[in-house]
Scaffold this motif. Structure first.
Motif, short mmCIF file in Angstrom:
data_model
loop_
_atom_site.label_atom_id
_atom_site.label_comp_id
_atom_site.label_asym_id
_atom_site.label_seq_id
_atom_site.Cartn_x
_atom_site.Cartn_y
_atom_site.Cartn_z
N ASP A 1 0.79 -1.24 0.00
CA ASP A 1 0.00 0.00 0.00
C ASP A 1 0.82 1.28 0.00
OD1 ASP A 1 0.67 -0.96 2.62
OD2 ASP A 1 -0.63 0.55 3.50
N ASP A 2 2.14 1.21 0.09
CA ASP A 2 2.98 2.41 0.21
C ASP A 2 3.06 3.15 -1.12
OD1 ASP A 2 4.77 4.35 0.87
OD2 ASP A 2 6.47 3.02 1.15
N THR A 3 2.35 4.26 -1.23
CA THR A 3 2.32 5.01 -2.47
C THR A 3 3.56 5.89 -2.67
OG1 THR A 3 1.07 6.81 -1.45
CG2 THR A 3 -0.20 5.08 -2.55
N ALA A 4 4.46 5.91 -1.68
CA ALA A 4 5.68 6.71 -1.83
C ALA A 4 6.57 6.15 -2.93
CB ALA A 4 6.44 6.76 -0.51
N LEU A 5 6.49 4.84 -3.14
CA LEU A 5 7.38 4.17 -4.09
C LEU A 5 6.65 3.78 -5.36
CD1 LEU A 5 9.28 1.77 -1.66
CD2 LEU A 5 9.99 4.03 -2.47
N GLU A 6 7.37 3.81 -6.45
CA GLU A 6 6.85 3.31 -7.71
C GLU A 6 7.25 1.84 -7.86
OE1 GLU A 6 4.93 4.90 -9.67
OE2 GLU A 6 5.17 7.01 -9.15
N ALA A 7 6.30 1.00 -8.20
CA ALA A 7 6.62 -0.41 -8.42
C ALA A 7 7.25 -0.56 -9.81
CB ALA A 7 5.36 -1.26 -8.31
N GLY A 8 8.31 -1.35 -9.89
CA GLY A 8 8.96 -1.53 -11.18
C GLY A 8 10.01 -2.62 -11.10
N PRO A 9 10.56 -3.02 -12.24
CA PRO A 9 11.54 -4.11 -12.26
C PRO A 9 12.85 -3.76 -11.55
CG PRO A 9 11.38 -3.03 -14.41
CD PRO A 9 10.27 -2.50 -13.58
N GLU A 10 13.10 -2.47 -11.34
CA GLU A 10 14.36 -2.07 -10.72
C GLU A 10 14.29 -2.07 -9.20
OE1 GLU A 10 11.77 1.45 -11.09
OE2 GLU A 10 12.38 -0.19 -12.42
N ASN A 11 13.15 -2.38 -8.61
CA ASN A 11 13.05 -2.43 -7.15
C ASN A 11 12.14 -3.56 -6.72
OD1 ASN A 11 10.31 -1.50 -7.25
ND2 ASN A 11 11.02 0.62 -7.34
N ALA A 12 12.00 -3.72 -5.39
CA ALA A 12 11.21 -4.83 -4.85
C ALA A 12 9.72 -4.51 -4.78
CB ALA A 12 11.71 -5.18 -3.44
N GLY A 13 9.33 -3.39 -5.36
CA GLY A 13 7.92 -3.02 -5.36
C GLY A 13 7.55 -2.17 -4.16
N ARG A 14 6.31 -1.82 -4.11
CA ARG A 14 5.82 -0.98 -3.01
C ARG A 14 5.84 -1.76 -1.71
NH1 ARG A 14 3.11 3.38 -5.43
NH2 ARG A 14 2.26 2.99 -7.51
#
Length: 555
Positions: free
Chosen positions: A132-145
């Motif tokens: 639910d953390d909207t501070a982060l963008e989900a994407g292939p370069e990170n572990a997601g929100r």
């Protein structure tokens, strides 16, 4: 580090033992960090958990209509696969088990592997991931929100679905839909301290705050300067609303969550701001919670969660539930209308330039002196005098157009009513009674002469002394007011210019205020401090000397 613990190694077991001993419906699984219901039920069982340090989550949400078990790891550390598997075995029913996991790598691995092992044992097990953390963008370069405080609302929706008798696939589907409808954003005013580390996990400057941080103290999206509660609330909501695509006409549930060390006062101010902001956007808040639900140990700050709701999801949030940390959501009330000024202070359309200049000078002096008076009051009292008098000064300035300044008795009565309502503590009634008695004195006078003003001032001071049961030498504002009133009356009786008489009163007030530094307190909060007040002048007397000096300095 100052913490009420015995040993960092024993924090988790001792904390869980304390929770269970205070919660008759819970029990600890033998030799583990697994807490579960005393009595299990048929149907789908719900298991959640994660590292300690997020209390009351997760074990605080075990009970009918919510979780069946929670697994706790060390502080900010995922529980082991074996511990999660123990919890699954303890609560499993033929209907199966749903694991509600926050999106952190350790939790995903350990809960996921435990689910796989449970399935190998013939236990139906499914996993949902809260992100639910909207501070982060989900994407292939990170572990997601990341999964943060909104997880509590997912527990509630899934718990109600399980309690209603839905099968595992249906409970999982409702949980996943709730996650998709959920967004959260947090702000930290201070770091948190892990007991075993003994020092904060990061540092913030005196005026710095962190936006969008995680619940383990991970870095946020950016650091910014401290701002007002209203402004910070807007920033948090802007992010959630944008990320979740919310728009006017949508209905939401709002969770205002304390990250650990935020006073209730501040949390309620944020809740107020959030409700007002969402109303202004045309977004309807159907239910609201404000409290401590999922924390980062002792971090000061808060998070705001919005979950889009329809009638079915709202029914899940409203369904009966009982757990140590759960409170039912509330329907927010409409804000009350501002209180109007008392009738005697209403507009009469007239003014007195000298009277108005005097009031403005007093207000300006008290506003400028707020830091000084606050510091003085912190040394010998509760620290609110400067702030209270500044608030009173602001209220007077705002009310000037509505005061009948051409008729001093009416204006003083209006000021009495105003200060009675806006000044807190002892200052409000004391200044109010002084102004009210002065108003009555001027009303009785044949004409409003300098001598009548002096008599009104003296009578007002006497009314204050009677109400406060005080006298000279008590180390209060009377030690400045009494000599000032006497000096003013004596000077005017000697036929000196009014300006010189006011200067004499101001001088007497200054001498009286300075003398309080050598007095033993006999009234007010300072009376409880005894010798600790030595060398400190009374802040109430200092305030009197300040506003009388402002009058004396008028041209």
């Amino acid at each position: 580090m100052k913490k009420l613990i015995n040993n960092p190694v024993s924090v988790v077991p001792e904390m869980l033992e304390g929770l269970v001993r205070l919660s008759p419906g819970l029990r600890l699984l033998s030799d583990s960090h697994v807490v579960l219901r005393q009595t299990q039920t048929e149907g789908v069982a719900l298991v959640s958990g994660g590292g300690a340090g997020h209390e009351p989550a997760h074990a605080g949400f075990i009970g009918p209509g919510l979780l069946h078990a929670a697994v706790t790891g060390d502080v900010f550390t995922s529980p082991s696969t074996d511990a999660v598997l123990e919890a699954i075995r303890a609560v499993a029913t033929p209907a199966g088990v749903l694991l509600i996991v926050k999106n952190y790598t350790g939790d995903r691995l350990n809960f996921g592997l435990a689910a796989e092992m449970a399935r190998a044992e013939g236990i139906p097990a499914e996993v949902v991931i809260v992100d639910d953390d909207t501070a982060l963008e989900a994407g292939p370069e990170n572990a997601g929100r990341r999964g943060i405080a909104g997880t509590v609302l997912v527990h509630k929706v899934a718990g109600a679905a399980a309690a209603a008798g839905l099968d595992l696939a249906a409970v999982k589907a409702e949980a996943e839909a709730a996650i998709a409808a959920l967004g959260t954003m947090a702000v930290a005013l201070s770091p948190c301290t892990v007991p075993a580390a003994g020092k904060p996990g990061f540092t913030l400057g005196e005026t710095e705050i962190e936006l969008g941080l995680g619940i383990h103290g991970e870095a946020g999206i950016r650091r910014v300067s401290m701002a007002s509660a209203d402004r910070l609330t807007e920033i948090l909501l802007d992010r959630v609303v944008a990320q979740k695509g919310l728009r006017a006409g949508d209905k939401v549930a709002l969770l205002v969550n304390n990250l650990g060390a935020t006073p209730v006062m501040e949390l309620l101010i944020v809740a107020r701001s959030a409700l007002a902001s969402l109303e202004a956007r045309g977004i309807s808040v159907e239910r609201v919670w404000a409290g401590t639900f999922l924390t980062a140990i002792d971090m000061a700050g808060c998070s705001l969660s919005l979950m889009k709701v329809d009638a079915a999801r709202l029914a899940r949030l409203d369904a009966p539930a009982s757990a140590p940390a759960w409170t039912p959501g509330q329907v927010p009330q409409r804000p009350a209308k501002p209180t109007e000024l008392a009738p005697q202070a209403r507009v009469l359309g007239t003014s007195s330039p000298r009277f108005e200049a005097s009031l403005r000078a007093i207000c300006a002096a008290l506003s400028e002196a707020e830091p000084k008076l606050t510091a003085m009051d912190q040394a010998v009292g509760d620290g609110d005098l400067g702030i209270s008098l500044e608030r009173g000064a602001a209220a007077i300035l705002a009310a000037l157009p509505e005061l009948d300044l051409a008729h001093p008795p009416a204006a003083l009565a209006g000021l009495s009513s105003l200060l009675r309502r806006v000044l807190g503590g002892t200052s409000g009634p004391l200044y109010a009674v002084m102004l009210l008695r002065a108003s009555r004195s001027l009303t009785a006078a044949s004409s409003v002469t300098p001598g009548a003003w002096a008599e009104a001032f003296a009578e007002g001071v006497q009314a204050l002394a009677q109400l406060g049961d005080g006298r000279a030498g008590d180390r209060t504002m009377l030690d400045a007011l009494l000599p000032a009133a006497e000096a003013l009356r004596t000077a005017l009786a000697g036929d000196v210019p009014v300006s010189a008489a006011i200067a004499a009163a101001a001088s007497a007030a200054r001498e009286g205020a300075d003398a309080t530094a050598k007095m033993a307190p006999r009234r007010g909060r300072s009376s409880y401090l005894g010798d600790r007040t030595a060398g400190h002048a009374d802040p109430g007397a200092e305030a009197v000397a300040i506003w009388l000096k402002a009058l004396a300095d008028l041209p």
